[in-house]
Write an enzyme that holds these catalytic residues in place. Structure first.
Site, PDB file in Angstrom:
ATOM      1  N   CYS A  70       0.838  -1.209   0.000  1.00  0.00           N
ATOM      2  CA  CYS A  70       0.000   0.000   0.000  1.00  0.00           C
ATOM      3  C   CYS A  70       0.874   1.262   0.000  1.00  0.00           C
ATOM      4  O   CYS A  70       1.578   1.540   0.971  1.00  0.00           O
ATOM      5  CB  CYS A  70      -0.899  -0.040   1.228  1.00  0.00           C
ATOM      6  SG  CYS A  70      -1.763   1.496   1.595  1.00  0.00           S
ATOM      7  N   CYS A  73       0.093   3.735   2.803  1.00  0.00           N
ATOM      8  CA  CYS A  73       0.584   3.179   4.078  1.00  0.00           C
ATOM      9  C   CYS A  73       2.069   3.477   4.255  1.00  0.00           C
ATOM     10  O   CYS A  73       2.508   3.888   5.330  1.00  0.00           O
ATOM     11  CB  CYS A  73       0.369   1.669   4.125  1.00  0.00           C
ATOM     12  SG  CYS A  73      -1.341   1.134   4.075  1.00  0.00           S
TER      13      CYS A  73
END
Length: 147
Positions: A70, A73
């Protein structure tokens, strides 16, 4: 009269420590592994260590549910680490990799990542999906703990 204590789970060996309130601000160490109870950085949790920190600690727990693939993230990771330096010892910051702990992601109905979930007293008190900066993480956490 007995001295008031808090239960704090060690971020290294995950042992529950009884910490007298008088020692709260004196950089306490774990009674088992002798490493600092508060290192100013998030602790990576799997399903079993998550349960210990959630249920056996009196310190509120802020969890970043994330995954290595991600992009947002990974972008938020340095801000989350910086927030840990500001929020500890009042809040324990933790990271749960949803790829390695899919049971936790399912249990807490994590639908998008990153998602921050704040727990206090073993129960969820707030949740925020999407990447945030350090200042926003700190403000959001303090606001929900104060309210």
């Amino acid at each position: 009269m007995t001295e008031s204590t808090l239960h704090v789970v060690c971020p290294h060996c995950h042992t529950t420590n009884r910490l007298p309130l008088a020692h709260w601000s004196s950089a306490p160490d774990c009674g088992r592994c002798h490493r600092p109870l508060f290192a100013g950085q998030p602790v990576a949790l799997d399903e079993s260590s998550f349960e210990r920190h959630l249920l056996r600690s009196d310190v509120p727990l802020l969890v970043d549910f994330w995954a290595p693939w991600c992009g947002p993230c990974r972008m938020m990771a340095p801000a989350f680490e910086a927030a840990a330096r500001q929020l500890e010892p009042q809040v324990r910051l933790a990271k749960v990799n949803t790829e390695e702990a899919p049971g936790l992601a399912a249990r807490y109905q994590i639908r998008s990542i990153p998602t921050l979930v704040l727990f206090s007293g073993g129960r969820e008190v707030a949740r925020q999906a999407g990447a945030m900066g350090q200042g926003d993480i700190v403000r959001w956490t303090r606001a929900h703990l104060a309210g």
